[in-house]
Design a protein around this motif. Structure first.
Motif, PDB file in Angstrom:
ATOM      1  N   UNK A 167       0.834  -1.202   0.000  1.00 17.79           N
ATOM      2  CA  UNK A 167       0.000   0.000   0.000  1.00 17.79           C
ATOM      3  C   UNK A 167       0.867   1.250   0.000  1.00 17.79           C
ATOM      4  N   UNK A 168       0.314   2.342  -0.515  1.00 22.30           N
ATOM      5  CA  UNK A 168       1.080   3.573  -0.669  1.00 22.30           C
ATOM      6  C   UNK A 168       1.525   4.164   0.663  1.00 22.30           C
ATOM      7  N   UNK A 169       0.787   3.927   1.747  1.00 17.55           N
ATOM      8  CA  UNK A 169       1.141   4.543   3.022  1.00 17.55           C
ATOM      9  C   UNK A 169       2.179   3.733   3.798  1.00 17.55           C
ATOM     10  N   UNK A 170       2.593   2.566   3.262  1.00 11.57           N
ATOM     11  CA  UNK A 170       3.591   1.755   3.952  1.00 11.57           C
ATOM     12  C   UNK A 170       4.738   1.300   3.046  1.00 11.57           C
ATOM     13  N   UNK A 171       4.434   0.952   1.820  1.00 10.62           N
ATOM     14  CA  UNK A 171       5.382   0.293   0.918  1.00 10.62           C
ATOM     15  C   UNK A 171       6.072   1.329   0.028  1.00 10.62           C
ATOM     16  N   UNK A 172       7.384   1.096  -0.263  1.00 13.01           N
ATOM     17  CA  UNK A 172       8.150   2.016  -1.115  1.00 13.01           C
ATOM     18  C   UNK A 172       8.393   1.365  -2.468  1.00 13.01           C
ATOM     19  N   UNK A 173       7.506   1.576  -3.456  1.00 14.81           N
ATOM     20  CA  UNK A 173       7.624   0.878  -4.742  1.00 14.81           C
ATOM     21  C   UNK A 173       8.864   1.256  -5.540  1.00 14.81           C
ATOM     22  N   UNK A 174       9.297   2.521  -5.478  1.00 15.83           N
ATOM     23  CA  UNK A 174      10.468   2.928  -6.261  1.00 15.83           C
ATOM     24  C   UNK A 174      11.712   2.184  -5.787  1.00 15.83           C
ATOM     25  N   UNK A 175      11.899   2.132  -4.483  1.00 17.65           N
ATOM     26  CA  UNK A 175      13.060   1.424  -3.927  1.00 17.65           C
ATOM     27  C   UNK A 175      12.986  -0.062  -4.263  1.00 17.65           C
TER      28      UNK A 175
ATOM     29  N   UNK B  60       2.344  -1.431 -11.501  1.00 19.83           N
ATOM     30  CA  UNK B  60       3.349  -0.715 -10.714  1.00 19.83           C
ATOM     31  C   UNK B  60       4.692  -1.433 -10.719  1.00 19.83           C
ATOM     32  N   UNK B  61       4.676  -2.758 -10.914  1.00 23.69           N
ATOM     33  CA  UNK B  61       5.922  -3.532 -10.909  1.00 23.69           C
ATOM     34  C   UNK B  61       6.027  -4.327 -12.216  1.00 23.69           C
ATOM     35  N   UNK B  62       6.910  -3.934 -13.126  1.00 23.91           N
ATOM     36  CA  UNK B  62       6.989  -4.584 -14.443  1.00 23.91           C
ATOM     37  C   UNK B  62       7.975  -5.734 -14.539  1.00 23.91           C
ATOM     38  N   UNK B  63       8.580  -6.140 -13.441  1.00 26.17           N
ATOM     39  CA  UNK B  63       9.701  -7.080 -13.507  1.00 26.17           C
ATOM     40  C   UNK B  63       9.228  -8.536 -13.506  1.00 26.17           C
ATOM     41  N   UNK B  64       9.730  -9.345 -14.432  1.00 31.51           N
ATOM     42  CA  UNK B  64       9.291 -10.753 -14.530  1.00 31.51           C
ATOM     43  C   UNK B  64       9.740 -11.626 -13.362  1.00 31.51           C
ATOM     44  N   UNK B  65      10.705 -11.180 -12.604  1.00 31.12           N
ATOM     45  CA  UNK B  65      11.182 -11.970 -11.457  1.00 31.12           C
ATOM     46  C   UNK B  65      10.409 -11.676 -10.177  1.00 31.12           C
ATOM     47  N   UNK B  66       9.358 -10.852 -10.287  1.00 31.09           N
ATOM     48  CA  UNK B  66       8.513 -10.521  -9.130  1.00 31.09           C
ATOM     49  C   UNK B  66       7.163 -11.203  -9.290  1.00 31.09           C
TER      50      UNK B  66
ATOM     51  N   UNK C  19      11.268 -19.022   1.615  1.00 33.25           N
ATOM     52  CA  UNK C  19      12.162 -18.001   1.059  1.00 33.25           C
ATOM     53  C   UNK C  19      13.541 -18.074   1.714  1.00 33.25           C
ATOM     54  N   UNK C  20      14.518 -17.493   1.054  1.00 34.83           N
ATOM     55  CA  UNK C  20      15.894 -17.494   1.560  1.00 34.83           C
ATOM     56  C   UNK C  20      16.245 -16.200   2.279  1.00 34.83           C
ATOM     57  N   UNK C  21      15.414 -15.179   2.084  1.00 30.48           N
ATOM     58  CA  UNK C  21      15.617 -13.875   2.715  1.00 30.48           C
ATOM     59  C   UNK C  21      14.244 -13.198   2.760  1.00 30.48           C
ATOM     60  N   UNK C  22      13.994 -12.427   3.808  1.00 30.12           N
ATOM     61  CA  UNK C  22      12.717 -11.733   3.961  1.00 30.12           C
ATOM     62  C   UNK C  22      12.968 -10.235   4.068  1.00 30.12           C
ATOM     63  N   UNK C  23      12.090  -9.451   3.464  1.00 31.10           N
ATOM     64  CA  UNK C  23      12.354  -8.015   3.346  1.00 31.10           C
ATOM     65  C   UNK C  23      11.182  -7.177   3.849  1.00 31.10           C
ATOM     66  N   UNK C  24      11.516  -5.924   4.218  1.00 30.07           N
ATOM     67  CA  UNK C  24      10.524  -4.914   4.596  1.00 30.07           C
ATOM     68  C   UNK C  24      10.916  -3.598   3.936  1.00 30.07           C
TER      69      UNK C  24
ATOM     70  N   UNK D 183      18.929  -0.835   5.309  1.00 28.02           N
ATOM     71  CA  UNK D 183      19.336  -0.111   4.101  1.00 28.02           C
ATOM     72  C   UNK D 183      18.743   1.297   4.088  1.00 28.02           C
ATOM     73  N   UNK D 184      19.484   2.222   3.511  1.00 21.90           N
ATOM     74  CA  UNK D 184      19.034   3.612   3.443  1.00 21.90           C
ATOM     75  C   UNK D 184      18.727   4.070   2.019  1.00 21.90           C
ATOM     76  N   UNK D 185      18.990   3.199   1.030  1.00 23.90           N
ATOM     77  CA  UNK D 185      18.623   3.503  -0.348  1.00 23.90           C
ATOM     78  C   UNK D 185      18.499   2.199  -1.119  1.00 23.90           C
ATOM     79  N   UNK D 186      18.043   2.287  -2.352  1.00 21.67           N
ATOM     80  CA  UNK D 186      17.781   1.086  -3.147  1.00 21.67           C
ATOM     81  C   UNK D 186      19.050   0.288  -3.429  1.00 21.67           C
ATOM     82  N   UNK D 187      20.143   0.976  -3.694  1.00 25.89           N
ATOM     83  CA  UNK D 187      21.400   0.283  -3.984  1.00 25.89           C
ATOM     84  C   UNK D 187      21.859  -0.532  -2.773  1.00 25.89           C
ATOM     85  N   UNK D 188      21.777   0.065  -1.587  1.00 25.57           N
ATOM     86  CA  UNK D 188      22.178  -0.653  -0.377  1.00 25.57           C
ATOM     87  C   UNK D 188      21.196  -1.776  -0.072  1.00 25.57           C
ATOM     88  N   UNK D 189      19.920  -1.561  -0.360  1.00 24.83           N
ATOM     89  CA  UNK D 189      18.902  -2.588  -0.144  1.00 24.83           C
ATOM     90  C   UNK D 189      19.237  -3.833  -0.971  1.00 24.83           C
ATOM     91  N   UNK D 190      19.558  -3.623  -2.241  1.00 21.01           N
ATOM     92  CA  UNK D 190      19.912  -4.742  -3.121  1.00 21.01           C
ATOM     93  C   UNK D 190      21.196  -5.417  -2.655  1.00 21.01           C
TER      94      UNK D 190
END
Length: 415
Positions: free
Chosen positions: A248-256, A281-287, A305-310, A354-361
């Motif tokens: 949801x828009x009030x919790x999830x960060x789609x760009x990151x 909103x998410x065009x990636x085939x691996x999602x 899963x092998x890793x869980x994310x927030x 993580x503090x940005x998308x690059x660090x998140x990945x």
């Protein structure tokens, strides 16, 4: 009628026998923040009220709603109306033991309250009487329940302040802020899950209690032992990264999230939960967006899963929350990668922040390529059970209406 397996164990009822019986109130009317029939049953009020029902009859009133109906998104509007009508059709249901669920007729928003408010309290009083409740303690989570404080005679009023509803984007902020202010001024006790929100409102309410979110620890640990994977995940490639929760828009960060998924094209992302973001909103085939799942199946999806994310955003909602998923993730025994949020205090050493998308990945990549020992995380979360939270709360409710009935020694043991 309702599937078991959400962590409720009637054999643990003896844990509450140490709470003194008394005549001040004979049951609890809970104005819930969710709907029992279609929301994830891991929520605070669901978990706590089912356990308090071992001691007192509980009437759980499905959410009166804070969203103002809109035709802007026809598909979502029709889905929500359909769910609400199905819930209303069930009326009053004795789900188990002394736990009752009721779906009253109510319309959200200021105008809606004027249309349906006159009938709301009589519906609830009648349902409470059928559940055997004559002298209720009134517990209010949904802000729209503020109107009931003056309409339902109660021994005491407890406000559940585990969400900052005024930050909910689909609510009418003027209406919700007024309701919250009314509840805070009238509540005999306000229960918080987030220490920073409790500290922020210290002095503005009569009495405060901190009950951080719990988890069905044994259930999530057990899921790691089971070798059975959900059928819609078993065929997906590894490594797998999972997210369980509302998108949801009030919790999830789609760009990151999108940038991380794009940079990790060899990783399979499994997304469990409802989604209110725009189509595409998410065009990636691996999602893989697998939608909502029953609560008793959630742990198996985490364990697959092998890793869980927030990937949370920095909204006022997230700043005031205490995500249940954190403790569930730690209990199931998978490395956790998250964005930063205030309620991580005390848990940061167990997760990758993580503090940005690059660090998140990068943190995801490290998590799926490094051996992980769940022992320390499970030891830390072992005491964070819903049973322990409910026992502490039960003692506090007794002391609220009967000061002095809980000894300092009992309070220390509960804490």
């Amino acid at each position: 009628m309702v599937a078991r397996g959400d962590g409720f164990d009637p054999r643990r009822a003896d844990a509450y026998e140490t709470v003194r019986s008394f005549d001040a109130f004979d049951g609890i009317i809970c104005i819930g923040g969710e709907d029992w029939w279609y929301h994830n049953r891991g929520h605070f009020d669901f978990q706590i009220m089912r356990r308090l029902a071992r001691k007192w009859p509980v009437l759980f009133v499905n959410s009166l709603g804070v969203r103002v109906p809109s035709l802007k998104d026809n598909k979502l509007f029709i889905e929500r109306i359909g769910r609400k009508l199905k819930s209303l059709s069930r009326g009053l249901v004795n789900v188990e033991n002394n736990f009752w669920v009721f779906s009253p007729f109510a319309i959200p928003g200021g105008a809606g309250q004027k249309l349906s408010g006159w009938a709301l309290a009589p519906q609830i009083r009648l349902a409470a009487a059928r559940a055997g409740i004559r002298r209720p303690l009134l517990w209010v989570h949904c802000p729209a329940g503020a109107v009931l404080v003056d309409q339902i005679e109660s021994v005491a009023v407890v406000m559940q302040r585990t969400d900052r509803f005024e930050a909910f984007p689909e609510a009418d902020p003027t209406v919700v802020e007024r309701q919250i202010a009314q509840l805070k001024s009238r509540a005999d006790l306000v229960v918080y899950a987030a220490p920073h929100l409790m500290a922020e409102e210290a002095g503005s309410v009569a009495r405060q209690l901190l009950i951080t979110h719990g988890a069905d620890v044994e259930r999530f640990i057990a899921a790691d032992v089971s070798a059975t994977e959900p059928h819609d995940v078993a065929g997906l490639g590894r490594p797998r990264v999972g997210f369980i929760g509302g998108i949801d828009a009030h919790t999830f960060e789609p760009a990151l999230f999108n940038e991380a998924a794009r940079n990790l094209s060899d990783v399979t992302f499994v997304m469990i939960g409802g989604c209110s973001l725009e189509d595409g909103w998410c065009p990636h085939p691996n999602v893989h967006l697998l939608g909502r799942k029953p609560y008793d199946e959630v742990a198996s999806y985490m364990a697959a899963c092998d890793c869980l994310i927030m990937p949370w955003n920095r909204s006022d909602w997230i700043k005031a929350c205490n995500p249940i998923k954190l403790k569930e993730y730690l209990a199931v025994g998978r490395p956790v990668v998250t964005t930063d949020f205030d309620a991580l205090e005390g848990w940061r050493d167990l997760v990758g922040v993580a503090h940005d998308a690059q660090q998140f990945a990068a943190l995801i990549r490290r998590a799926i390529s490094t051996p992980y020992d769940a022992t320390i995380a499970r030891q830390r979360v072992a005491a964070e059970t819903w049973d322990a939270k409910a026992e502490l709360l039960a003692r506090s409710l007794v002391e609220l209406v009967e000061p002095g009935t809980v000894t300092p020694d009992q309070r220390l043991r509960a804490a």
